[in-house]
Design an enzyme around this catalytic site. Sequence first.
Site, PDB file in Angstrom:
ATOM      1  CG  ASP A   1      -2.039  -1.011   1.111  1.00  0.00           C
ATOM      2  OD1 ASP A   1      -2.447  -1.341  -0.022  1.00  0.00           O
ATOM      3  OD2 ASP A   1      -2.535  -1.461   2.154  1.00  0.00           O
TER       4      ASP A   1
ATOM      5  CG  ASP B   1      -6.516  -1.719  -2.008  1.00  0.00           C
ATOM      6  OD1 ASP B   1      -6.633  -2.932  -2.288  1.00  0.00           O
ATOM      7  OD2 ASP B   1      -5.676  -1.286  -1.195  1.00  0.00           O
TER       8      ASP B   1
END
Length: 171
Positions: free
Chosen positions: A131, A149
């Site tokens: 991330d 995402d």
Amino acid sequence: MTSDKKTLPLLKESGLRWLWLAGIIFMADISIKLFVMKEMGYGWANRIEVLPFFNFLYVHNYGAAFSFLSDQAGWQRWFFTGIAISVCGLLVYWMRKAPQKDKLNNIAYALIIGGAIGNVFDRLVHGFVVDYLDFYWGNYHWPAFNLADAAICVGAGLIILDGLRSGKKEQ
């Protein structure tokens, strides 16, 4: 009739025609993640402040959205991989059955597939998802996430939008 002659109309006429978008999402997601892993230091202390509400950073997510189940012993890696592969298979099946002109749903499915495969790649290769996007307001930080995402969330939103639009047409 050869299988090529059967396959070509299927690709031209079905939602499978939109799978190129999944490929672009996957390639962009993996490229950004590899860049982040190579060029950025790990953790919050190494974040790059971009805007008063946004940072780039490099963190690992061993769970799913919002680090759900990230504190488990490792079984979640395979659990989330299995779910993602199953959902992608179902979405490809639906795309195969859908006409290519059903753009909104096919785009939504392609976004979800591209994002899901991007995160599956991370889980299989690294054991975690990379991330790198950190949005915040004051001291509150939204959980860090990535392009995969975001694509999954936009795809899910488009499916909901299409459902709402279809519901209004039927009334």
